[in-house]
Motif scaffolding. Structure first.
Motif, PDB file in Angstrom:
ATOM      1  N   ARG A  49       0.857  -1.187   0.000  1.00 39.69           N
ATOM      2  CA  ARG A  49       0.000   0.000   0.000  1.00 39.69           C
ATOM      3  C   ARG A  49       0.893   1.237   0.000  1.00 39.69           C
ATOM      4  O   ARG A  49       1.104   1.883   1.027  1.00 39.69           O
ATOM      5  N   ASP A  50       1.409   1.562  -1.189  1.00 37.90           N
ATOM      6  CA  ASP A  50       2.303   2.709  -1.313  1.00 37.90           C
ATOM      7  C   ASP A  50       1.641   3.988  -0.833  1.00 37.90           C
ATOM      8  O   ASP A  50       2.291   4.843  -0.232  1.00 37.90           O
ATOM      9  N   TRP A  51       0.357   4.124  -1.080  1.00 30.88           N
ATOM     10  CA  TRP A  51      -0.353   5.336  -0.672  1.00 30.88           C
ATOM     11  C   TRP A  51      -0.334   5.502   0.842  1.00 30.88           C
ATOM     12  O   TRP A  51      -0.209   6.614   1.354  1.00 30.88           O
ATOM     13  N   LEU A  52      -0.418   4.389   1.571  1.00 33.86           N
ATOM     14  CA  LEU A  52      -0.410   4.447   3.024  1.00 33.86           C
ATOM     15  C   LEU A  52       0.967   4.879   3.532  1.00 33.86           C
ATOM     16  O   LEU A  52       1.075   5.721   4.431  1.00 33.86           O
ATOM     17  N   LEU A  53       1.993   4.347   2.937  1.00 31.40           N
ATOM     18  CA  LEU A  53       3.365   4.737   3.268  1.00 31.40           C
ATOM     19  C   LEU A  53       3.578   6.227   3.019  1.00 31.40           C
ATOM     20  O   LEU A  53       4.115   6.942   3.873  1.00 31.40           O
ATOM     21  N   GLU A  54       3.122   6.699   1.862  1.00 34.08           N
ATOM     22  CA  GLU A  54       3.287   8.118   1.514  1.00 34.08           C
ATOM     23  C   GLU A  54       2.563   9.025   2.501  1.00 34.08           C
ATOM     24  O   GLU A  54       3.104  10.041   2.939  1.00 34.08           O
TER      25      GLU A  54
ATOM     26  N   SER B 160       4.253  11.631   5.090  1.00 32.44           N
ATOM     27  CA  SER B 160       3.920  13.051   4.968  1.00 32.44           C
ATOM     28  C   SER B 160       3.496  13.631   6.316  1.00 32.44           C
ATOM     29  O   SER B 160       3.599  14.833   6.544  1.00 32.44           O
ATOM     30  N   LYS B 161       3.028  12.771   7.205  1.00 36.22           N
ATOM     31  CA  LYS B 161       2.647  13.189   8.564  1.00 36.22           C
ATOM     32  C   LYS B 161       3.843  13.104   9.515  1.00 36.22           C
ATOM     33  O   LYS B 161       3.711  13.353  10.704  1.00 36.22           O
ATOM     34  N   ASP B 162       4.988  12.702   8.969  1.00 38.26           N
ATOM     35  CA  ASP B 162       6.231  12.584   9.744  1.00 38.26           C
ATOM     36  C   ASP B 162       6.074  11.627  10.922  1.00 38.26           C
ATOM     37  O   ASP B 162       6.491  11.925  12.042  1.00 38.26           O
TER      38      ASP B 162
ATOM     39  N   THR C 257       2.618  -2.993   4.252  1.00 41.07           N
ATOM     40  CA  THR C 257       3.341  -3.712   3.204  1.00 41.07           C
ATOM     41  C   THR C 257       2.447  -4.641   2.392  1.00 41.07           C
ATOM     42  O   THR C 257       2.888  -5.212   1.398  1.00 41.07           O
ATOM     43  N   GLY C 258       1.203  -4.804   2.826  1.00 41.25           N
ATOM     44  CA  GLY C 258       0.283  -5.662   2.090  1.00 41.25           C
ATOM     45  C   GLY C 258       0.386  -7.129   2.454  1.00 41.25           C
ATOM     46  O   GLY C 258      -0.255  -7.971   1.830  1.00 41.25           O
ATOM     47  N   GLU C 259       1.187  -7.446   3.469  1.00 41.22           N
ATOM     48  CA  GLU C 259       1.318  -8.832   3.911  1.00 41.22           C
ATOM     49  C   GLU C 259       0.067  -9.316   4.634  1.00 41.22           C
ATOM     50  O   GLU C 259      -0.143 -10.511   4.778  1.00 41.22           O
ATOM     51  N   ARG C 260      -0.727  -8.372   5.091  1.00 41.33           N
ATOM     52  CA  ARG C 260      -1.915  -8.701   5.872  1.00 41.33           C
ATOM     53  C   ARG C 260      -3.057  -7.782   5.450  1.00 41.33           C
ATOM     54  O   ARG C 260      -2.844  -6.604   5.180  1.00 41.33           O
ATOM     55  N   GLY C 261      -4.242  -8.333   5.396  1.00 41.16           N
ATOM     56  CA  GLY C 261      -5.403  -7.511   5.126  1.00 41.16           C
ATOM     57  C   GLY C 261      -5.733  -6.675   6.348  1.00 41.16           C
ATOM     58  O   GLY C 261      -5.246  -6.936   7.449  1.00 41.16           O
ATOM     59  N   VAL C 262      -6.548  -5.675   6.159  1.00 39.83           N
ATOM     60  CA  VAL C 262      -6.917  -4.802   7.263  1.00 39.83           C
ATOM     61  C   VAL C 262      -8.365  -5.071   7.661  1.00 39.83           C
ATOM     62  O   VAL C 262      -9.222  -5.275   6.804  1.00 39.83           O
TER      63      VAL C 262
ATOM     64  N   VAL D  28      -2.588   8.823  -4.731  1.00 35.82           N
ATOM     65  CA  VAL D  28      -2.107   9.839  -3.808  1.00 35.82           C
ATOM     66  C   VAL D  28      -1.637  11.022  -4.642  1.00 35.82           C
ATOM     67  O   VAL D  28      -0.786  10.876  -5.515  1.00 35.82           O
ATOM     68  N   PRO D  29      -2.197  12.191  -4.393  1.00 33.12           N
ATOM     69  CA  PRO D  29      -1.805  13.371  -5.155  1.00 33.12           C
ATOM     70  C   PRO D  29      -0.345  13.737  -4.929  1.00 33.12           C
ATOM     71  O   PRO D  29       0.220  13.438  -3.875  1.00 33.12           O
TER      72      PRO D  29
END
Length: 85
Positions: free
Chosen positions: A2-7, A11-13, A35-40, A66-67
């Protein structure tokens, strides 16, 4: 992954551990979600979303974009949530 989640987290530091603590979940759980290893689960999606000021349903969307201007995106999300109150 989930690249968007990482970004958004970066961004929130926030580190994974900081976010997990604020959300009340284990760091390993958060890491596997990111990382997508587990569902949420719905519960964890709501917890994480609350920390990041997002709609929890974003975790269940097929395509999340993600913008480039993350700060503007996050501010718009915050404004939207304030209007709904």
């Amino acid at each position: 992954m989930r690249d968007w989640l990482l970004e958004i987290r970066k961004s929130k530091d926030l580190t994974q551990e900081q976010l997990a603590n604020k959300a009340g979940i284990a760091r390993t759980t958060y890491s596997m979600i990111e990382t997508g290893e587990r569902g949420v689960t719905v519960e964890n999606a709501k917890r994480i979303a609350k920390v990041l000021n997002l709609k929890w349903t974003i975790f269940f969307e097929e395509n999340v974009h993600v913008p480039c201007n993350m700060s503007r995106y996050l501010e718009a999300q915050k404004t939207h949530q304030l209007r709904r109150r």
